[in-house]
Design a protein around this motif. Structure first.
Motif, mmCIF file in Angstrom:
data_model
loop_
_atom_site.group_PDB
_atom_site.id
_atom_site.type_symbol
_atom_site.label_atom_id
_atom_site.label_comp_id
_atom_site.label_asym_id
_atom_site.label_seq_id
_atom_site.Cartn_x
_atom_site.Cartn_y
_atom_site.Cartn_z
ATOM 1 N N SER A 232 0.717 -1.469 -0.556
ATOM 2 C CA SER A 232 -0.079 0.050 -0.503
ATOM 3 C C SER A 232 0.578 1.618 0.027
ATOM 4 O O SER A 232 0.377 2.567 -0.360
ATOM 5 C CB SER A 232 -0.883 -0.215 1.418
ATOM 6 N N THR A 233 2.619 1.096 0.245
ATOM 7 C CA THR A 233 3.392 2.513 0.597
ATOM 8 C C THR A 233 3.404 2.892 -0.672
ATOM 9 O O THR A 233 3.854 3.965 -0.982
ATOM 10 C CB THR A 233 4.039 2.418 1.525
ATOM 11 N N LEU A 234 2.971 1.981 -1.343
ATOM 12 C CA LEU A 234 3.494 2.193 -3.377
ATOM 13 C C LEU A 234 2.831 2.587 -4.217
ATOM 14 O O LEU A 234 3.055 2.464 -5.654
ATOM 15 C CB LEU A 234 4.860 1.688 -3.598
ATOM 16 N N ALA A 254 11.728 8.282 -20.185
ATOM 17 C CA ALA A 254 10.663 7.693 -18.753
ATOM 18 C C ALA A 254 10.430 8.523 -18.036
ATOM 19 O O ALA A 254 10.470 9.930 -18.098
ATOM 20 C CB ALA A 254 11.769 7.246 -17.898
ATOM 21 N N TRP A 255 8.914 7.992 -17.556
ATOM 22 C CA TRP A 255 7.849 9.492 -16.577
ATOM 23 C C TRP A 255 8.076 8.602 -15.297
ATOM 24 O O TRP A 255 7.486 7.459 -15.691
ATOM 25 C CB TRP A 255 6.557 9.660 -17.253
ATOM 26 N N ARG A 256 7.424 8.756 -14.583
ATOM 27 C CA ARG A 256 7.171 8.409 -13.321
ATOM 28 C C ARG A 256 6.368 9.276 -12.096
ATOM 29 O O ARG A 256 6.805 10.308 -12.002
ATOM 30 C CB ARG A 256 8.811 8.016 -11.938
ATOM 31 N N TYR A 257 5.531 8.441 -11.788
ATOM 32 C CA TYR A 257 4.282 9.364 -11.495
ATOM 33 C C TYR A 257 4.702 8.393 -10.186
ATOM 34 O O TYR A 257 4.061 7.438 -9.488
ATOM 35 C CB TYR A 257 2.438 8.779 -11.536
ATOM 36 N N ASP A 258 4.625 9.419 -8.828
ATOM 37 C CA ASP A 258 5.174 8.716 -7.144
ATOM 38 C C ASP A 258 3.068 9.363 -6.420
ATOM 39 O O ASP A 258 2.515 10.664 -6.130
ATOM 40 C CB ASP A 258 5.620 9.570 -6.584
ATOM 41 N N SER A 259 2.630 8.487 -6.125
ATOM 42 C CA SER A 259 1.464 8.628 -5.366
ATOM 43 C C SER A 259 1.184 9.006 -4.097
ATOM 44 O O SER A 259 0.046 10.272 -4.355
ATOM 45 C CB SER A 259 0.572 7.163 -5.217
ATOM 46 N N THR A 274 21.531 2.878 -12.719
ATOM 47 C CA THR A 274 21.398 3.134 -11.626
ATOM 48 C C THR A 274 20.177 2.552 -11.220
ATOM 49 O O THR A 274 20.094 0.931 -11.702
ATOM 50 C CB THR A 274 19.878 4.313 -12.436
ATOM 51 N N ASP A 275 20.223 1.940 -9.960
ATOM 52 C CA ASP A 275 19.452 1.226 -9.381
ATOM 53 C C ASP A 275 18.403 0.873 -9.762
ATOM 54 O O ASP A 275 17.337 1.802 -10.032
ATOM 55 C CB ASP A 275 19.850 1.545 -7.564
ATOM 56 N N LEU A 276 17.850 -0.724 -9.760
ATOM 57 C CA LEU A 276 16.626 -0.672 -10.419
ATOM 58 C C LEU A 276 15.797 -0.276 -8.939
ATOM 59 O O LEU A 276 15.866 -0.771 -8.733
ATOM 60 C CB LEU A 276 16.359 -2.306 -11.317
ATOM 61 N N PRO A 277 14.684 0.277 -9.961
ATOM 62 C CA PRO A 277 13.732 0.616 -8.513
ATOM 63 C C PRO A 277 12.994 -0.485 -7.946
ATOM 64 O O PRO A 277 12.743 -1.453 -8.364
ATOM 65 C CB PRO A 277 12.572 1.054 -9.165
ATOM 66 N N ASN A 278 13.204 -0.874 -6.569
ATOM 67 C CA ASN A 278 12.852 -1.810 -5.366
ATOM 68 C C ASN A 278 13.405 -2.612 -5.620
ATOM 69 O O ASN A 278 13.117 -3.918 -5.061
ATOM 70 C CB ASN A 278 11.255 -2.069 -5.951
ATOM 71 N N SER A 279 14.637 -2.456 -6.408
ATOM 72 C CA SER A 279 15.561 -3.680 -6.466
ATOM 73 C C SER A 279 16.122 -4.002 -5.071
ATOM 74 O O SER A 279 18.080 -4.769 -4.632
ATOM 75 C CB SER A 279 16.228 -3.393 -7.230
#
Length: 452
Positions: A232-234, A254-259, A274-279
């Protein structure tokens, strides 16, 4: 000897400075209708009979499989021929990669490799084979090998002459025209504790559309939208990627939407090291799909072919009756669920170019001759030490057909942790005909979706 090459192909690509003519002659291309398969593999088996001849792959699904359901194991009666362990691996060094030797040494006896009968299941639609033949006659590398031209739909160079052509074959291999699926990833702690991150993936492969021409796809390979479902946090995080063909001339968008911020922002750094997100910093962005993005940070050498034990026909890992808790173990996945087979692979070595700051100084890729899918890789640090080992566990998706990963993982030998992606157990089957439209993958469409 462990490093003995089955075929001695040693054309190195070092600092290409102009357009490189890579297309082959009509006589050479005709080999794709004779001793080679339509994608460039050797049709014949090996002399020992441990690798069979290619007979079209798994072009017809099992009789008891139904459209719209998860793929089932087409070889349920198969049992391991033998198991490679830390204690007996010296008998099999000739067919083990350096990465798997290290995994056996470091994590045995819990890490072992059950070896099954070799099944050359990779198969693709007939129109893909036709384009493969056409690509062989026309495809060329662009300046410095940062892109290709006169190619469409599938791997450009079924008869590769150098390392850059081989890695482009992986990057541009056929994965269907579009696909929608849901799966989870995790970065387990040393004791095996983990939290899942669940994502919805929607791909539209512009490069592989029937009837597409290179001039019409706006330098795009594919469009990808991911939406995080849990935790739920992500939840609600959206990533949109426009994957470009020549990423030096026109970098990945690339685009990123942060809730949390409720804003869609450009992500110009979602590439390379770049670090892969959530890895948990266990995998770089360019390791997604085993390797992706521009190849301009490395010099590429085609070392030749080897017979190697690689993950293959991973239907146990794809099974709908198992769950992530059945797969994840401390240090590595549950090897009881794995299947390794003896296949011929292309060996490609990438050495970091002078002045480039990538975290990996050297990388070795093992690419399946039947599909151009990277099956395994090794990543080395600046000191020349083997740092990480990656695997791709693949299956044939029957509804297309297409041979693609069901699960990938990168093992960090120093941290003694790993990152795993593709935990699709318990989720619906991949949908290779979701009916996407191109305008669903614009930044404005992603913004609208995020606000709903």
């Amino acid at each position: 000897m462990r490093n003995q090459l089955v075929a001695a192909v040693t054309a190195a690509v070092m600092g290409l400075s102009g357009p490189v003519v890579a297309k082959v002659s009509p006589a050479e291309a005709e080999r794709l209708n004779n001793e080679l398969t339509p994608v460039g593999a050797e049709r014949a088996g090996n002399a020992e009979g441990t690798i069979p001849a290619w007979n079209g792959g798994l072009a017809t699904p099992p009789a008891n499989w139904r459209e719209g359901t998860k793929e089932i194991d087409p070889f349920p009666e198969d049992k391991p021929l033998y198991t490679v362990t830390r204690d007996n691996m010296d008998q099999y060094r000739d067919v083990l990669s350096d990465g798997h030797i290290r995994m056996l040494e470091q994590y045995g006896p819990e890490f072992f490799m059950p070896v099954y009968q070799t099944r050359r299941t990779a198969a693709f639609p007939e129109h893909v084979y036709e384009k493969s033949f056409e690509n062989a006659l026309s495809a060329e590398l662009l300046d410095n090998g940062n892109g290709v031209r006169n190619t469409i739909m599938t791997s450009p160079f079924p008869i590769p002459q150098n390392g850059l052509e081989a890695i482009w074959n992986h990057i541009l291999r056929y994965r269907g025209e579009e696909v929608s699926f849901r799966s989870a990833s995790a970065a387990p702690q040393r004791d095996g504790a983990y939290n899942e991150v669940v994502n919805q993936y929607d791909y539209y492969f512009a490069y592989s559309q029937i009837g597409a021409e290179l001039a019409d796809i706006d330098n795009k390979i594919f469009y990808l939208k991911t939406e995080t479902i849990a935790p739920s946090t992500l939840a609600g995080t959206i990533t949109l990627v426009h994957e470009t063909l020549d990423q030096v001339r026109s970098p990945r968008l690339a685009w990123r939407y942060d809730s949390g911020s409720r804003r869609l922002r450009r992500s110009p750094n979602l590439a390379y090291e770049t670090d892969l997100p959530n890895s948990s910093s266990l995998r770089s962005v360019d390791q997604k799909d085993m390797y992706n993005g521009a190849p301009n940070q490395y010099d590429w050498e085609l070392k030749g072919k080897r017979e190697l034990l690689v993950p293959y026909n991973a239907y146990k890992l794809h099974d709908d009756n198992i769950r992530p808790s059945d797969v994840i173990r401390p240090n590595h996945i549950n090897q009881e669920l794995t299947r390794y087979e003896l296949h011929r692979v292309w060996v490609v070595e990438a050495k970091r170019r002078v002045g480039i700051g990538h975290i990996y100084d050297r990388r070795v890729f093992y690419i399946d001759e039947d599909s151009w899918q990277i099956m395994a890789s090794e990543e080395y640090n600046e000191e020349g030490e083997l740092w990480r080992v990656s695997e791709a566990h693949n299956i044939s998706y029957y509804s297309v057909p297409v041979f693609w990963t069901t699960m990938e993982m990168t093992y960090d030998l120093k941290a003694q942790r790993y990152y795993i992606d593709g935990l699709d157990n318990g989720y619906p089957a991949y949908d290779f005909d979701p009916g996407f439209r191109g305008n669903e993958f614009t930044a404005s469409a992603a913004r609208r979706a995020a606000r709903r």
